[in-house]
Design a protein around this motif. Structure first.
Motif, PDB file in Angstrom:
ATOM      1  N   ALA B 248       0.841  -1.195   0.000  1.00 24.19           N
ATOM      2  CA  ALA B 248       0.000   0.000   0.000  1.00 24.19           C
ATOM      3  C   ALA B 248       0.876   1.245   0.000  1.00 24.19           C
ATOM      4  O   ALA B 248       1.944   1.271   0.600  1.00 24.19           O
ATOM      5  CB  ALA B 248      -0.879  -0.025   1.243  1.00 24.19           C
ATOM      6  N   ILE B 249       0.431   2.246  -0.728  1.00 26.57           N
ATOM      7  CA  ILE B 249       1.150   3.524  -0.747  1.00 26.57           C
ATOM      8  C   ILE B 249       0.201   4.611  -0.259  1.00 26.57           C
ATOM      9  O   ILE B 249      -0.904   4.756  -0.797  1.00 26.57           O
ATOM     10  CB  ILE B 249       1.657   3.852  -2.170  1.00 26.57           C
ATOM     11  CG1 ILE B 249       2.570   2.729  -2.660  1.00 26.57           C
ATOM     12  CG2 ILE B 249       2.398   5.169  -2.173  1.00 26.57           C
ATOM     13  CD1 ILE B 249       3.145   2.956  -4.031  1.00 26.57           C
ATOM     14  N   LEU B 250       0.593   5.341   0.760  1.00 31.79           N
ATOM     15  CA  LEU B 250      -0.233   6.429   1.285  1.00 31.79           C
ATOM     16  C   LEU B 250       0.398   7.747   0.858  1.00 31.79           C
ATOM     17  O   LEU B 250       1.568   7.999   1.110  1.00 31.79           O
ATOM     18  CB  LEU B 250      -0.287   6.369   2.812  1.00 31.79           C
ATOM     19  CG  LEU B 250      -0.741   5.050   3.439  1.00 31.79           C
ATOM     20  CD1 LEU B 250      -0.766   5.190   4.944  1.00 31.79           C
ATOM     21  CD2 LEU B 250      -2.108   4.658   2.930  1.00 31.79           C
ATOM     22  N   VAL B 251      -0.398   8.566   0.175  1.00 34.66           N
ATOM     23  CA  VAL B 251       0.135   9.842  -0.293  1.00 34.66           C
ATOM     24  C   VAL B 251      -0.654  11.007   0.281  1.00 34.66           C
ATOM     25  O   VAL B 251      -0.077  11.948   0.851  1.00 34.66           O
ATOM     26  CB  VAL B 251       0.106   9.909  -1.837  1.00 34.66           C
ATOM     27  CG1 VAL B 251       0.763  11.195  -2.306  1.00 34.66           C
ATOM     28  CG2 VAL B 251       0.816   8.713  -2.426  1.00 34.66           C
ATOM     29  N   ALA B 255      -0.454  13.567   8.137  1.00 36.17           N
ATOM     30  CA  ALA B 255       0.673  12.895   8.819  1.00 36.17           C
ATOM     31  C   ALA B 255       0.168  12.008   9.940  1.00 36.17           C
ATOM     32  O   ALA B 255       0.722  10.933  10.183  1.00 36.17           O
ATOM     33  CB  ALA B 255       1.638  13.951   9.362  1.00 36.17           C
ATOM     34  N   GLU B 256      -0.900  12.446  10.634  1.00 38.73           N
ATOM     35  CA  GLU B 256      -1.429  11.662  11.761  1.00 38.73           C
ATOM     36  C   GLU B 256      -1.992  10.336  11.257  1.00 38.73           C
ATOM     37  O   GLU B 256      -1.783   9.288  11.864  1.00 38.73           O
ATOM     38  CB  GLU B 256      -2.523  12.436  12.505  1.00 38.73           C
ATOM     39  CG  GLU B 256      -2.000  13.467  13.492  1.00 38.73           C
ATOM     40  CD  GLU B 256      -1.345  14.656  12.801  1.00 38.73           C
ATOM     41  OE1 GLU B 256      -1.751  14.999  11.669  1.00 38.73           O
ATOM     42  OE2 GLU B 256      -0.406  15.231  13.388  1.00 38.73           O
ATOM     43  N   LYS B 258      -1.207   8.781   8.506  1.00 38.98           N
ATOM     44  CA  LYS B 258      -0.093   7.924   8.059  1.00 38.98           C
ATOM     45  C   LYS B 258       0.580   7.269   9.253  1.00 38.98           C
ATOM     46  O   LYS B 258       0.893   6.074   9.227  1.00 38.98           O
ATOM     47  CB  LYS B 258       0.923   8.771   7.290  1.00 38.98           C
ATOM     48  CG  LYS B 258       0.434   9.209   5.922  1.00 38.98           C
ATOM     49  CD  LYS B 258       1.391  10.223   5.331  1.00 38.98           C
ATOM     50  CE  LYS B 258       0.899  10.707   3.984  1.00 38.98           C
ATOM     51  NZ  LYS B 258       1.603  11.914   3.546  1.00 38.98           N
ATOM     52  N   ALA B 259       0.803   8.052  10.308  1.00 38.83           N
ATOM     53  CA  ALA B 259       1.439   7.518  11.506  1.00 38.83           C
ATOM     54  C   ALA B 259       0.576   6.415  12.104  1.00 38.83           C
ATOM     55  O   ALA B 259       1.089   5.400  12.584  1.00 38.83           O
ATOM     56  CB  ALA B 259       1.670   8.630  12.525  1.00 38.83           C
ATOM     57  N   GLN B 260      -0.743   6.594  12.043  1.00 32.69           N
ATOM     58  CA  GLN B 260      -1.665   5.595  12.602  1.00 32.69           C
ATOM     59  C   GLN B 260      -1.517   4.255  11.870  1.00 32.69           C
ATOM     60  O   GLN B 260      -1.476   3.196  12.487  1.00 32.69           O
ATOM     61  CB  GLN B 260      -3.105   6.112  12.497  1.00 32.69           C
ATOM     62  CG  GLN B 260      -4.151   5.158  13.040  1.00 32.69           C
ATOM     63  CD  GLN B 260      -4.048   4.988  14.553  1.00 32.69           C
ATOM     64  OE1 GLN B 260      -3.874   5.960  15.277  1.00 32.69           O
ATOM     65  NE2 GLN B 260      -4.135   3.755  15.021  1.00 32.69           N
ATOM     66  N   VAL B 261      -1.414   4.333  10.514  1.00 37.58           N
ATOM     67  CA  VAL B 261      -1.285   3.104   9.729  1.00 37.58           C
ATOM     68  C   VAL B 261       0.018   2.385  10.075  1.00 37.58           C
ATOM     69  O   VAL B 261       0.050   1.165  10.269  1.00 37.58           O
ATOM     70  CB  VAL B 261      -1.358   3.430   8.219  1.00 37.58           C
ATOM     71  CG1 VAL B 261      -1.099   2.181   7.405  1.00 37.58           C
ATOM     72  CG2 VAL B 261      -2.710   4.018   7.884  1.00 37.58           C
ATOM     73  N   ILE B 262       1.109   3.147  10.193  1.00 40.67           N
ATOM     74  CA  ILE B 262       2.401   2.546  10.549  1.00 40.67           C
ATOM     75  C   ILE B 262       2.299   1.926  11.935  1.00 40.67           C
ATOM     76  O   ILE B 262       2.735   0.800  12.173  1.00 40.67           O
ATOM     77  CB  ILE B 262       3.525   3.608  10.524  1.00 40.67           C
ATOM     78  CG1 ILE B 262       3.707   4.158   9.111  1.00 40.67           C
ATOM     79  CG2 ILE B 262       4.830   3.012  11.029  1.00 40.67           C
ATOM     80  CD1 ILE B 262       4.730   5.248   9.012  1.00 40.67           C
ATOM     81  N   TYR B 263       1.685   2.685  12.851  1.00 43.41           N
ATOM     82  CA  TYR B 263       1.556   2.211  14.237  1.00 43.41           C
ATOM     83  C   TYR B 263       0.786   0.893  14.295  1.00 43.41           C
ATOM     84  O   TYR B 263       1.191  -0.039  14.981  1.00 43.41           O
ATOM     85  CB  TYR B 263       0.864   3.299  15.060  1.00 43.41           C
ATOM     86  CG  TYR B 263       0.632   2.925  16.500  1.00 43.41           C
ATOM     87  CD1 TYR B 263       1.687   2.935  17.407  1.00 43.41           C
ATOM     88  CD2 TYR B 263      -0.621   2.573  16.952  1.00 43.41           C
ATOM     89  CE1 TYR B 263       1.485   2.582  18.721  1.00 43.41           C
ATOM     90  CE2 TYR B 263      -0.837   2.218  18.266  1.00 43.41           C
ATOM     91  CZ  TYR B 263       0.230   2.227  19.150  1.00 43.41           C
ATOM     92  OH  TYR B 263       0.016   1.875  20.448  1.00 43.41           O
ATOM     93  N   LEU B 265       0.477  -1.347  11.997  1.00 47.51           N
ATOM     94  CA  LEU B 265       1.296  -2.433  11.456  1.00 47.51           C
ATOM     95  C   LEU B 265       2.326  -2.898  12.490  1.00 47.51           C
ATOM     96  O   LEU B 265       2.542  -4.092  12.677  1.00 47.51           O
ATOM     97  CB  LEU B 265       1.992  -1.969  10.173  1.00 47.51           C
ATOM     98  CG  LEU B 265       2.850  -3.027   9.480  1.00 47.51           C
ATOM     99  CD1 LEU B 265       1.991  -4.159   8.978  1.00 47.51           C
ATOM    100  CD2 LEU B 265       3.645  -2.432   8.339  1.00 47.51           C
ATOM    101  N   LEU B 266       2.941  -1.929  13.185  1.00 44.71           N
ATOM    102  CA  LEU B 266       3.958  -2.279  14.184  1.00 44.71           C
ATOM    103  C   LEU B 266       3.331  -3.084  15.317  1.00 44.71           C
ATOM    104  O   LEU B 266       3.922  -4.043  15.811  1.00 44.71           O
ATOM    105  CB  LEU B 266       4.617  -1.009  14.746  1.00 44.71           C
ATOM    106  CG  LEU B 266       5.427  -0.172  13.756  1.00 44.71           C
ATOM    107  CD1 LEU B 266       6.038   1.022  14.453  1.00 44.71           C
ATOM    108  CD2 LEU B 266       6.513  -0.999  13.107  1.00 44.71           C
ATOM    109  N   GLN B 269       2.542  -6.593  14.164  1.00 49.91           N
ATOM    110  CA  GLN B 269       3.750  -7.415  14.042  1.00 49.91           C
ATOM    111  C   GLN B 269       4.358  -7.736  15.393  1.00 49.91           C
ATOM    112  O   GLN B 269       5.301  -8.510  15.486  1.00 49.91           O
ATOM    113  CB  GLN B 269       4.783  -6.690  13.174  1.00 49.91           C
ATOM    114  CG  GLN B 269       4.444  -6.684  11.706  1.00 49.91           C
ATOM    115  CD  GLN B 269       4.424  -8.077  11.125  1.00 49.91           C
ATOM    116  OE1 GLN B 269       5.328  -8.861  11.324  1.00 49.91           O
ATOM    117  NE2 GLN B 269       3.359  -8.407  10.426  1.00 49.91           N
TER     118      GLN B 269
END
Lengths: 427, 276
Positions: B248-251, B255-256, B258-263, B265-266, B269
């Motif tokens: 997935a690519i978020l453009v 920023a919040e 995007k950070a939520q999606v990364i968070y 995933l972390l 995992q």
């Protein structure tokens, strides 16, 4: 006029174009009888001259895919949708037991290899079933009946025994040994196989062997023609002995191919009664380790910085808040922002992290090689067209400074940070 | 460096640490050397407080080359090593168990895996089984917590550590991740004593029946090329890239977001623990 050879360019063109609707007709006309006709006696007669077609450069081409390549690809897709057959062993007379590791409740690649080997051993004997002994919870739920579509069933398991009570969680080798002994008493497996993994399979195999007074074969990497080959100390020697001489084997990864041609039942059988043991080794839990003390090659979670980082203090802070080991690209190291031992890639360290966050790294070939074995790659970059974004499982396009700040705020707000309170200096 | 500062406030009584050492083998040259894990186990024992350390070796020590390796252990600051002389190709475990019973040790430290011979790693487990003691694998630090209780830091894969509590007596094997052993001094190695003890040796019959060869290189696994039916499939299997096809690519998100999606995933995992 009649002795002049006349060519019909349109027919030639149709003959060259296999996809033309008239191709078959014209081919039959030009090459004589069709490739296969039923002769007067009822036998099939083949005309070898009619096989194939004349290519654009005048050379005869024979398409052995039996049609166009595109059609063959389509046929393959259909094959994939076909379900694998289910093989059931209804009344097993003997068992090959495999104590699977199942880290996080899922079969590892190493587990699947060992199950593949167990399958081969079970299939060589009659009415022998593969028994998986599982400690701890299984992620995908197991039904009470046959589970051919469960990962265990797909990996070649006929029967499953699950020990998932509280007593088996964490480091509980004594209780797990007692459970294995209960399986030994009730089901009497012909063989015990373990993945040769540090602290799980290896430890269990040695404990069981010491208790049963059996001589195990550890570090085995090949079973062939009734003989087992294992690595000796210092990895300098290969020791070969009879398979029949040992009941307990710890197998290295890639010892056999995993099962992929059939499904098996993976039927859960009632776990035997296990007496409670006096636990003399008490697990006091994991100790927080400073992530930057872990060597880059074995770190599980890496936050890596490249040319796109401008606020280095913020980057170090982010690594601390996330609890990640720091890495860097070659450019960041060459520019003096990070020490050389932090460099990730073919020219630095080959990393094996499960999760790798690349911040401001465009993804040079050497860098992508170095992260080849990372499971999840997250890219934070301003350029959506860079190679790292093509490799990444999740790409976030934007200013890294803003995104890192938002991520840190998120982590701190949820109180999830493994901050450094209670952290011991282990190095 | 020390894991716990409890020690100084609550001094444990004296206890005996027995360390088992063997003659190792250099992984590249194959020459006899101080075994890496055994010397780390000895280092660990020497760094414990209020202890007396006994070092035991069981094996064929008639060879001067092997004796010089034992002197390397002596060079780490020992006065003597108990050597129970065994014939070549004999099982050292019965002799070690007999010696340990005589010694009445509280803690037995060994390496995880021998560097020569079979190297199965069975020795500490067999000793623990014979003595009826608990066995703790992959220790990197052992500290006395008082009242006969010991705290052991265990090395997990990927540089992680776990704390275990065991009551003496116990057997622990030391992991390669433990602190490096100190240098050995030649002169004190020569001054030290190799004290020989006569304990009968048991021939190892299993090992005399196996074939031992120099290690072969393991064949590389070829990705499913065997299953491919056509030339095109084989070509694809040989040239396929293992890398993912891109995710997935978020453009456009903030920023919040995007950070939520990364968070998320972390957390999924398991590299970040959600405190709830």
């Amino acid at each position: 006029m009649s002795d002049l050879i006349r060519k019909d360019p349109r027919k030639d063109w149709i003959l060259r174009n296999r996809l033309h609707p008239l191709h078959e007709q014209v081919a039959a006309e030009m090459n004589g009888p069709a490739a296969e006709v039923r002769g007067p006696s009822g036998l099939i007669r083949r005309n070898p001259h009619a096989v194939g077609f004349i290519g654009p450069n005048g050379i005869k081409r024979i398409d052995r895919l039996g049609g166009s390549a595109a059609a063959a690809a389509g046929a393959k897709r259909e094959q994939k949708e076909e379900q694998l057959p289910i093989i059931a062993i209804d009344a097993p007379q003997a068992y090959v037991a495999v104590v699977v590791d199942m880290p996080n409740g899922e079969l590892s690649a190493h587990d699947k290899d060992v199950l593949g080997q167990a399958r081969a051993l079970a299939d060589a004997a009659e009415d022998t079933a593969v028994l998986a002994v599982v400690f701890g919870p299984v992620k995908a739920a197991l039904g009470t009946e046959a589970n051919p579509d469960h990962p265990l069933g797909l990996a070649g398991v006929d029967r499953v025994v699950v020990f998932d009570s509280e007593a088996y969680q964490g480091f509980a080798p004594e209780q797990q040994l007692e459970a294995m002994l209960a399986v030994e008493r009730t089901l009497e497996p012909a063989q015990w196989l373990f993945p040769d993994t540090h602290l799980s399979g290896n430890d269990r195999a040695l404990r069981l062997a010491a208790r049963l007074g059996e001589r195990p074969i550890m570090h085995a990497w090949q079973i062939k023609n009734g003989k087992v080959t294992s690595r000796g100390g210092s990895e300098l020697t290969d020791i070969t002995r009879e398979l029949a001489s040992a009941r307990i084997l710890a197998l290295a990864s890639e010892c056999a191919m995993p099962v992929d041609e059939a499904r098996y039942e993976a039927r859960v059988i009632a776990s035997p009664a296990v007496p409670d043991v006096l636990t003399r080794i008490k697990d006091a839990g994991a100790v927080a380790v400073d992530p930057n003390q872990i060597s880059l090659g074995e770190a599980e979670f890496i936050l890596s910085a490249g040319n796109g980082i401008h606020d280095w203090d913020q980057f170090h802070e982010a690594a601390r808040v996330l609890g990640a080991t720091e890495g860097a690209s070659r450019v960041a190291v060459d520019d003096g922002f990070m020490p050389r031992f932090r460099q990730v890639g073919a020219t630095g360290t080959w990393v094996t992290a499960r999760v790798y966050i690349a911040v401001g790294i465009s993804g040079a070939v050497q860098h992508l090689q170095g992260i080849g074995s990372c499971e999840k790659v997250i890219a934070i970059n301003t350029d959506a067209g860079c190679d790292m974004v093509k490799r990444a499982d999740l790409s976030v396009i934007g200013d890294s400074q803003e995104i890192l700040a938002a991520l840190m705020a998120k982590v701190q707000a949820d109180g999830a940070a493994d901050g450094d309170e209670g952290k011991h200096d282990v190095a | 460096m020390m894991l716990h500062s409890k020690l100084s406030s609550n001094p444990a009584k004296n206890y005996t640490v027995a360390t088992l050492v063997s003659v190792g083998k250099h992984p590249k040259s194959g020459r006899p050397r101080r075994s890496d894990q055994d010397s780390k186990a000895l280092e660990l024992a020497l760094n414990m407080d209020n202890r007396s350390v006994h070092v035991i070796h069981a094996g064929d020590s008639s060879d001067p080359l092997r004796q010089s390796v034992l002197r390397e252990y002596l060079g780490m600051g020992l006065e003597r090593i108990d050597v129970t002389r065994q014939n070549a190709n004999s099982d050292a475990v019965p002799a070690l168990v007999e010696r340990l019973k005589m010694l009445q040790a509280d803690v037995v430290l060994t390496g995880s895996r021998a560097e020569s011979g079979e190297g199965s790693g069975m020795v500490p487990y067999l000793i623990a089984q014979a003595l009826g003691w608990p066995m703790v694998p992959a220790a990197v630090e052992v500290t006395a917590a008082g009242d006969g209780e010991f705290e052991i830091l265990q090395a997990l894969p990927r540089g992680q550590r776990r704390l275990l509590k065991v009551r003496a007596p116990f057997v622990a094997s030391v992991d390669s991740a433990a602190a490096e052993s100190r240098q050995t001094a030649w002169a004190s190695g020569q001054r030290g004593q190799l004290q020989e003890m006569a304990i009968g040796s048991n021939p190892d019959e299993v090992m005399s029946q196996v074939t031992v060869e120099p290690a072969r290189k393991r064949p590389k696994r070829i990705a499913s090329a065997k299953k491919a039916k056509t030339a095109a499939d084989r070509f694809k299997a040989a040239t396929a890239k293992s890398a993912s096809k891109g995710g997935a690519i978020l453009v456009k998100e903030s920023a919040e977001e995007k950070a939520q999606v990364i968070y998320d995933l972390l957390v999924s995992q398991g590299v970040i623990n959600k405190k709830k």
